[in-house]
Design a protein around this motif. Structure first.
Motif, PDB file in Angstrom:
ATOM      1  N   HIS A   1       0.926  -1.510   0.365  1.00  0.00           N
ATOM      2  CA  HIS A   1      -0.014  -0.575  -0.146  1.00  0.00           C
ATOM      3  C   HIS A   1       0.822   1.354  -0.011  1.00  0.00           C
ATOM      4  O   HIS A   1       1.863   1.387   0.891  1.00  0.00           O
ATOM      5  N   ALA A   2       0.446   2.589  -0.422  1.00  0.00           N
ATOM      6  CA  ALA A   2       1.170   3.293  -1.056  1.00  0.00           C
ATOM      7  C   ALA A   2      -0.274   5.007  -1.566  1.00  0.00           C
ATOM      8  O   ALA A   2      -0.730   4.951  -2.084  1.00  0.00           O
ATOM      9  N   GLU A   3      -0.360   5.665  -0.283  1.00  0.00           N
ATOM     10  CA  GLU A   3      -1.184   6.542  -1.139  1.00  0.00           C
ATOM     11  C   GLU A   3      -0.472   7.816  -1.309  1.00  0.00           C
ATOM     12  O   GLU A   3       0.673   7.796  -0.438  1.00  0.00           O
ATOM     13  N   PRO A   4      -1.151   9.036  -1.957  1.00  0.00           N
ATOM     14  CA  PRO A   4      -0.478   9.466  -2.758  1.00  0.00           C
ATOM     15  C   PRO A   4      -0.242  11.306  -1.493  1.00  0.00           C
ATOM     16  O   PRO A   4      -0.330  12.621  -2.050  1.00  0.00           O
ATOM     17  N   THR A   5      -0.172  10.629  -0.060  1.00  0.00           N
ATOM     18  CA  THR A   5      -0.960  12.019   0.249  1.00  0.00           C
ATOM     19  C   THR A   5       0.289  13.272   0.394  1.00  0.00           C
ATOM     20  O   THR A   5      -0.607  14.588   0.526  1.00  0.00           O
ATOM     21  N   HIS A   6       1.361  12.982   0.146  1.00  0.00           N
ATOM     22  CA  HIS A   6       2.467  14.644   0.236  1.00  0.00           C
ATOM     23  C   HIS A   6       1.986  15.267  -0.792  1.00  0.00           C
ATOM     24  O   HIS A   6       1.919  16.233  -0.595  1.00  0.00           O
ATOM     25  N   ALA A   7       1.672  14.085  -1.832  1.00  0.00           N
ATOM     26  CA  ALA A   7       1.986  15.344  -3.384  1.00  0.00           C
ATOM     27  C   ALA A   7       0.372  15.877  -2.961  1.00  0.00           C
ATOM     28  O   ALA A   7       0.517  17.215  -3.839  1.00  0.00           O
ATOM     29  N   ILE A   8      -0.253  15.149  -2.182  1.00  0.00           N
ATOM     30  CA  ILE A   8      -1.543  15.713  -2.172  1.00  0.00           C
ATOM     31  C   ILE A   8      -1.103  17.362  -1.715  1.00  0.00           C
ATOM     32  O   ILE A   8      -2.355  18.655  -1.404  1.00  0.00           O
ATOM     33  N   GLU A   9      -1.416  16.934  -0.633  1.00  0.00           N
ATOM     34  CA  GLU A   9      -0.879  18.078   0.749  1.00  0.00           C
ATOM     35  C   GLU A   9       0.050  19.153   0.009  1.00  0.00           C
ATOM     36  O   GLU A   9      -0.434  20.679   0.336  1.00  0.00           O
ATOM     37  N   LYS A  10       1.093  18.609  -0.281  1.00  0.00           N
ATOM     38  CA  LYS A  10       2.369  19.938  -0.896  1.00  0.00           C
ATOM     39  C   LYS A  10       2.054  20.198  -1.978  1.00  0.00           C
ATOM     40  O   LYS A  10       2.501  21.432  -2.242  1.00  0.00           O
ATOM     41  N   LEU A  11       1.678  19.888  -2.868  1.00  0.00           N
ATOM     42  CA  LEU A  11       1.341  20.487  -4.539  1.00  0.00           C
ATOM     43  C   LEU A  11      -0.290  20.139  -4.727  1.00  0.00           C
ATOM     44  O   LEU A  11      -0.376  20.773  -6.508  1.00  0.00           O
ATOM     45  N   GLY A  12      -1.146  19.844  -4.195  1.00  0.00           N
ATOM     46  CA  GLY A  12      -2.647  20.318  -4.492  1.00  0.00           C
ATOM     47  C   GLY A  12      -2.660  19.344  -6.022  1.00  0.00           C
ATOM     48  O   GLY A  12      -3.369  19.038  -6.100  1.00  0.00           O
ATOM     49  N   TRP A  13      -1.737  18.171  -5.989  1.00  0.00           N
ATOM     50  CA  TRP A  13      -2.362  17.106  -7.261  1.00  0.00           C
ATOM     51  C   TRP A  13      -3.016  16.296  -6.579  1.00  0.00           C
ATOM     52  O   TRP A  13      -3.503  16.047  -5.888  1.00  0.00           O
ATOM     53  N   ARG A  14      -4.297  15.763  -7.987  1.00  0.00           N
ATOM     54  CA  ARG A  14      -5.436  15.399  -8.187  1.00  0.00           C
ATOM     55  C   ARG A  14      -5.652  14.074  -8.929  1.00  0.00           C
ATOM     56  O   ARG A  14      -5.997  14.534 -10.395  1.00  0.00           O
ATOM     57  N   PRO A  15      -4.501  13.502  -8.411  1.00  0.00           N
ATOM     58  CA  PRO A  15      -4.584  11.652  -9.642  1.00  0.00           C
ATOM     59  C   PRO A  15      -6.192  11.233  -9.806  1.00  0.00           C
ATOM     60  O   PRO A  15      -7.096  11.444  -8.665  1.00  0.00           O
ATOM     61  N   ARG A  16      -6.414  10.846 -10.963  1.00  0.00           N
ATOM     62  CA  ARG A  16      -7.490   9.911 -10.910  1.00  0.00           C
ATOM     63  C   ARG A  16      -6.930   8.593 -10.807  1.00  0.00           C
ATOM     64  O   ARG A  16      -6.560   7.700 -10.172  1.00  0.00           O
ATOM     65  N   PRO A  17      -8.445   7.824 -10.304  1.00  0.00           N
ATOM     66  CA  PRO A  17      -9.274   6.777  -9.901  1.00  0.00           C
ATOM     67  C   PRO A  17      -8.284   5.757 -10.689  1.00  0.00           C
ATOM     68  O   PRO A  17      -8.354   5.914 -12.057  1.00  0.00           O
TER      69      PRO A  17
END
Ligand code: NAP
Length: 340
Positions: free
Chosen positions: A304-320
């Motif tokens: 398991h790995a989640e993109p939390t860091h990129a979402i929080e720090k860079l506002g990244w919004r990866p698609r499902p």
């Protein structure tokens, strides 16, 4: 913000989408390819405004051409690195160009006065080589190359990223350094010459496996990976940052990929296998097949790995991840690569 950016490995899959998005956002783009004989072909499949893109010849294993490619650049995206389509006999075929190429890109970038270099590393530099049953990972984790389950490719990405970070600490000066560490990259094709990372979906779609091995991957879309590189290129306070590029809850097993294809593309899923391959059967096949042998350590594993860091720090919004699976399959069919 837009300036002059060099993208290394301009003939690559992720590079193609990154170059397109950079040009759309107003950047002037330079890209390296190994040999300028491929310039017309690369321009043909990129389909961008040719006045905004210049191509330069540079190989990871030689100093020739790098100074010219970097001259006048404010930013660099270093993506070039060998990805094996087949089993390699000597791991140095991957390790040496990956490591020496990264150090070369950094050295020429610093000498040219580049302000920031974003390097494409991989989750392969994060997940492997552990004896404990660890099943959840963050950017703080590193592959232990002395561990048993580390492929030549994972070693090449780990050694290259470590070497780059050590070099930055010792000799980088004011050059800022960031890595983007993608999972398995899927998405639409740019042309019929595509990255080996699309093989997992292609093989399930085409029924290349009689049954589905118990293997899983952290998936991510190529368009989102390109977007994350550009965010990492321009956001403030990035020095030393590391961002996993994976879709949210994007760890999918081959059986889940098969189920998505059956549900969302029923007219093209006639060859998709539904039976599971027992792990003992995979182990027998691996005795004769070196490619399968490389995957044996991954059977039944969850990472398991989640993109939390990129979402929080860079506002990244990866698609499902499921959308990327479907778009990959649609594109393989539309390009005539997969006849299903
Ligand atoms: P790709 O299409 O195979 O691109 C790799 C690029 O590296 C190509 O442009 C290739 O040039 C270039 N390259 C390889 N060896 C080289 C050498 N000795 N000198 C100069 N250029 C060389 O694969 P990709 O998926 O776009 O990968 C791009 C980056 O993302 C790589 O660093 C890869 O490790 C990383 N990554 C990919 C994935 C994935 O799932 N695809 C996941 C994590 C990380 P040629 O066209 O001339 O071979």
């Amino acid at each position: 913000m837009a300036g002059v950016v060099l993208v290394t490995g301009g003939s690559g899959y992720i590079a193609g989408f990154t170059i397109r998005q950079l040009i759309e956002q107003g950047w002037t783009v330079r890209a390296t390819i190994r040999n300028l004989r491929r310039e017309a072909e690369v321009r043909d499949w990129l389909k961008v405004d040719n006045d905004r893109l210049s191509l330069f010849a540079a190989d990871l294993t030689s100093d020739a051409g790098w100074a010219e490619a970097m001259a006048g650049c404010s930013h660099v995206v270093h993506m070039a690195s060998p990805i094996p389509a087949h089993h390699v006999k000597d791991e140095n075929e991957l390790i040496v160009p990956a490591r020496d190429g990264a150090l070369r890109a950094l050295r020429f970038a610093r000498d040219a006065g580049v302000t920031r270099l974003v390097m494409t590393s991989s989750v392969a530099a994060i997940f492997y080589g552990r004896t404990a049953d660890k099943d959840s990972f963050t950017e703080a984790d590193w592959t232990d190359i002395a561990g048993g389950d580390v492929s030549a490719y994972a070693k090449s990405k780990t050694i290259a990223e470590r070497a780059a970070r050590d070099w930055i600490a010792a000799e980088g000066g004011s050059l800022e350094f960031v890595t983007v560490n993608p999972g398995l990259v899927l998405g639409p094709l740019l042309g019929t010459d595509f990255s080996p990372s699309l093989e997992a979906v292609k093989r399930v779609l085409e029924g290349a496996y009689p049954a589905l091995p118990d293997l899983g991957f952290n998936l991510v879309d190529v368009r989102d990976v390109a977007d994350l590189h550009i965010r990492a290129l321009t956001a403030p306070d990035m020095s030393g940052e590391r961002f996993m590029a994976v879709a949210p809850h994007g760890f999918l097993r081959l059986a889940e990929i098969a189920a998505i294809l059956c549900e969302r593309l029923p007219d093209h899923a006639g060859k998709v296998p539904t039976r599971r391959m027992p792990n003992w059967a995979m182990r027998i096949v691996s005795l004769f097949d070196p490619v399968i042998r490389q995957m044996i350590g991954e059977l039944g594993k969850t990472r398991h790995a989640e993109p939390t860091h990129a979402i929080e720090k860079l506002g990244w919004r990866p698609r499902p991840a499921a959308d990327s699976v479907v778009d990959t399959a649609k594109s393989l069919i539309a390009m005539g690569v997969s006849k299903v």
